[in-house]
Design a protein around this motif. Sequence first.
Motif, PDB file in Angstrom:
ATOM      1  N   PRO A 128       2.944  -4.219   9.548  1.00 36.97           N
ATOM      2  CA  PRO A 128       4.153  -4.497  10.330  1.00 36.97           C
ATOM      3  C   PRO A 128       5.374  -4.821   9.481  1.00 36.97           C
ATOM      4  O   PRO A 128       6.488  -4.872   9.990  1.00 36.97           O
ATOM      5  CB  PRO A 128       3.749  -5.697  11.180  1.00 36.97           C
ATOM      6  CG  PRO A 128       2.722  -6.410  10.356  1.00 36.97           C
ATOM      7  CD  PRO A 128       1.968  -5.320   9.644  1.00 36.97           C
ATOM      8  N   SER A 129       5.181  -5.061   8.166  1.00 38.31           N
ATOM      9  CA  SER A 129       6.307  -5.421   7.304  1.00 38.31           C
ATOM     10  C   SER A 129       6.034  -4.952   5.886  1.00 38.31           C
ATOM     11  O   SER A 129       4.885  -4.695   5.500  1.00 38.31           O
ATOM     12  CB  SER A 129       6.512  -6.939   7.297  1.00 38.31           C
ATOM     13  OG  SER A 129       5.414  -7.581   6.654  1.00 38.31           O
ATOM     14  N   PHE A 130       7.117  -4.855   5.117  1.00 40.23           N
ATOM     15  CA  PHE A 130       6.945  -4.468   3.714  1.00 40.23           C
ATOM     16  C   PHE A 130       6.162  -5.527   2.956  1.00 40.23           C
ATOM     17  O   PHE A 130       5.343  -5.199   2.088  1.00 40.23           O
ATOM     18  CB  PHE A 130       8.307  -4.257   3.051  1.00 40.23           C
ATOM     19  CG  PHE A 130       8.194  -3.925   1.588  1.00 40.23           C
ATOM     20  CD1 PHE A 130       7.805  -2.661   1.174  1.00 40.23           C
ATOM     21  CD2 PHE A 130       8.444  -4.893   0.613  1.00 40.23           C
ATOM     22  CE1 PHE A 130       7.671  -2.361  -0.180  1.00 40.23           C
ATOM     23  CE2 PHE A 130       8.316  -4.600  -0.733  1.00 40.23           C
ATOM     24  CZ  PHE A 130       7.927  -3.321  -1.133  1.00 40.23           C
ATOM     25  N   ALA A 131       6.375  -6.806   3.237  1.00 42.71           N
ATOM     26  CA  ALA A 131       5.674  -7.878   2.528  1.00 42.71           C
ATOM     27  C   ALA A 131       4.170  -7.762   2.725  1.00 42.71           C
ATOM     28  O   ALA A 131       3.380  -7.913   1.767  1.00 42.71           O
ATOM     29  CB  ALA A 131       6.172  -9.238   3.021  1.00 42.71           C
ATOM     30  N   SER A 132       3.741  -7.488   3.938  1.00 42.25           N
ATOM     31  CA  SER A 132       2.320  -7.312   4.218  1.00 42.25           C
ATOM     32  C   SER A 132       1.768  -6.098   3.477  1.00 42.25           C
ATOM     33  O   SER A 132       0.681  -6.140   2.890  1.00 42.25           O
ATOM     34  CB  SER A 132       2.118  -7.150   5.727  1.00 42.25           C
ATOM     35  OG  SER A 132       0.814  -6.724   6.025  1.00 42.25           O
ATOM     36  N   PHE A 133       2.534  -5.006   3.492  1.00 34.67           N
ATOM     37  CA  PHE A 133       2.134  -3.775   2.808  1.00 34.67           C
ATOM     38  C   PHE A 133       2.008  -3.996   1.302  1.00 34.67           C
ATOM     39  O   PHE A 133       1.031  -3.588   0.666  1.00 34.67           O
ATOM     40  CB  PHE A 133       3.160  -2.695   3.115  1.00 34.67           C
ATOM     41  CG  PHE A 133       3.042  -1.443   2.292  1.00 34.67           C
ATOM     42  CD1 PHE A 133       2.036  -0.523   2.541  1.00 34.67           C
ATOM     43  CD2 PHE A 133       3.946  -1.172   1.268  1.00 34.67           C
ATOM     44  CE1 PHE A 133       1.930   0.637   1.795  1.00 34.67           C
ATOM     45  CE2 PHE A 133       3.862  -0.015   0.517  1.00 34.67           C
ATOM     46  CZ  PHE A 133       2.841   0.888   0.781  1.00 34.67           C
ATOM     47  N   ALA A 134       2.995  -4.655   0.696  1.00 32.64           N
ATOM     48  CA  ALA A 134       2.986  -4.886  -0.752  1.00 32.64           C
ATOM     49  C   ALA A 134       1.825  -5.774  -1.161  1.00 32.64           C
ATOM     50  O   ALA A 134       1.177  -5.540  -2.193  1.00 32.64           O
ATOM     51  CB  ALA A 134       4.305  -5.506  -1.190  1.00 32.64           C
ATOM     52  N   ALA A 135       1.535  -6.800  -0.368  1.00 32.27           N
ATOM     53  CA  ALA A 135       0.413  -7.689  -0.682  1.00 32.27           C
ATOM     54  C   ALA A 135      -0.904  -6.926  -0.629  1.00 32.27           C
ATOM     55  O   ALA A 135      -1.784  -7.098  -1.495  1.00 32.27           O
ATOM     56  CB  ALA A 135       0.386  -8.868   0.285  1.00 32.27           C
ATOM     57  N   ALA A 136      -1.063  -6.066   0.370  1.00 31.71           N
ATOM     58  CA  ALA A 136      -2.289  -5.279   0.491  1.00 31.71           C
ATOM     59  C   ALA A 136      -2.413  -4.270  -0.644  1.00 31.71           C
ATOM     60  O   ALA A 136      -3.512  -4.042  -1.175  1.00 31.71           O
ATOM     61  CB  ALA A 136      -2.313  -4.564   1.839  1.00 31.71           C
ATOM     62  N   ALA A 137      -1.292  -3.655  -1.042  1.00 32.70           N
ATOM     63  CA  ALA A 137      -1.318  -2.684  -2.139  1.00 32.70           C
ATOM     64  C   ALA A 137      -1.775  -3.338  -3.436  1.00 32.70           C
ATOM     65  O   ALA A 137      -2.565  -2.773  -4.199  1.00 32.70           O
ATOM     66  CB  ALA A 137       0.059  -2.056  -2.310  1.00 32.70           C
ATOM     67  N   ALA A 138      -1.290  -4.546  -3.688  1.00 32.38           N
ATOM     68  CA  ALA A 138      -1.693  -5.259  -4.897  1.00 32.38           C
ATOM     69  C   ALA A 138      -3.158  -5.662  -4.822  1.00 32.38           C
ATOM     70  O   ALA A 138      -3.900  -5.558  -5.806  1.00 32.38           O
ATOM     71  CB  ALA A 138      -0.808  -6.487  -5.094  1.00 32.38           C
ATOM     72  N   ALA A 139      -3.605  -6.128  -3.668  1.00 33.25           N
ATOM     73  CA  ALA A 139      -4.998  -6.538  -3.513  1.00 33.25           C
ATOM     74  C   ALA A 139      -5.945  -5.362  -3.682  1.00 33.25           C
ATOM     75  O   ALA A 139      -7.064  -5.511  -4.186  1.00 33.25           O
ATOM     76  CB  ALA A 139      -5.196  -7.183  -2.143  1.00 33.25           C
ATOM     77  N   GLU A 140      -5.510  -4.170  -3.299  1.00 38.21           N
ATOM     78  CA  GLU A 140      -6.341  -2.977  -3.389  1.00 38.21           C
ATOM     79  C   GLU A 140      -6.310  -2.363  -4.787  1.00 38.21           C
ATOM     80  O   GLU A 140      -7.091  -1.460  -5.099  1.00 38.21           O
ATOM     81  CB  GLU A 140      -5.863  -1.950  -2.360  1.00 38.21           C
ATOM     82  CG  GLU A 140      -6.805  -0.816  -2.126  1.00 38.21           C
ATOM     83  CD  GLU A 140      -6.371   0.052  -0.961  1.00 38.21           C
ATOM     84  OE1 GLU A 140      -7.145   0.165   0.004  1.00 38.21           O
ATOM     85  OE2 GLU A 140      -5.264   0.609  -1.011  1.00 38.21           O
ATOM     86  N   GLY A 141      -5.434  -2.855  -5.650  1.00 43.75           N
ATOM     87  CA  GLY A 141      -5.337  -2.316  -6.999  1.00 43.75           C
ATOM     88  C   GLY A 141      -4.383  -1.162  -7.128  1.00 43.75           C
ATOM     89  O   GLY A 141      -4.309  -0.513  -8.173  1.00 43.75           O
TER      90      GLY A 141
END
Length: 368
Positions: free
Chosen positions: A159-172
């Motif tokens: 729903p937001s860029f912040a959520s997307f960026a956090a998930a991208a980092a967590a996924e590597g």
Amino acid sequence: MKIAFVLALLAATLFSGTALGREPRGRPTAGRSLIELTGPDGPVRGRLELRTSDAAWLTDDLGALHALPLAGVREFRRVDDCFAPLPTPAAAARLRAESDDDAAVFATRHYLVVRHASRTPGTFGAKLERIYASVTGWFARHGVRPREPEFPLIAVVHPSFASFAAAAAAEGASPSPQSVPRALKGYYSPISNRLSVWEPPGGAGDASFEATLIHEAVHQIAFNTGLHHRTGGTPRWVAEGLATALEAPAFLSAAGSVRPSDRVNPGRLHRFRTEPHADGYLDALVAGPHGDDLIGRDSLTFYGEAWAFTFFLMHTRGDRYARYLRSVGETTAADADDPAARRAAFHAAFGVAPGRLEGELARFVAAL
């Protein structure tokens, strides 16, 4: 995000030997056993997907890949004689348990879409199913019927860029949330096998978001229907050429024109036309010494050339191109990758060296 960056993460942990040596090489096979390897981070269960001299790659029951260096494996055991993917209802339940409290999981024929519960259900699922039907339909019409995905295709809509960026980092997919460029609207990870996007204001009305969604959906479809191999055997120009060719909505429109001039990707066409191309550039694209590396290349020029050559082959040699992708989809990270092999595979498919097509490609693009 482009797939080569994600594949580089896999390349760092390329296995054989011990009890795993009895497992077959090659493509996924129904009924292959469920095994468990225990490494420094604990046990991992799945089907042995691929082994190289240094690592084992397991596919878990939700479709994610796990690369385990042989040196770190402390224990091996066979859990069951038969590996089985999670049924769709169980897969949806696991995704729901993994997600935030305000997320919901919507199921379609091929997809499980994780999306904020307040958003309209079905929008993304229906769009993704249309993309899936268009991509697989194009290849079927050219004599290559893509196989059905073994696992539900997972799409996570943040729903937001912040959520997307956090998930991208967590996924590597990125070193940190802060390093994710705000212009990035989505990516497909061959490791997790998930498509991740963030929905900007305006949602599907945002043209760049629409192109990103199609582009990354094409990657996910190709990697799950036998057109590409998730362990990294597909040349970058092939994967990106297909995605950039199909990311133009006009190409996939059921009601649209089939004329090449009506199906172009305007941004890629402009880049290709305005950049100079040295003699032999197609040989370098297909069989250059650096393979997938962009060493000495401008990335936008690379994507423009990959788009133009793919678009040209799809419209002038569609059946041969479809068979070429199917044969390339049989290769894995365990297969040798060298310029001679890439050149030979292209020549076997099209009957000519890539460089011999430069003049014909120039005339084709000039007529668009």
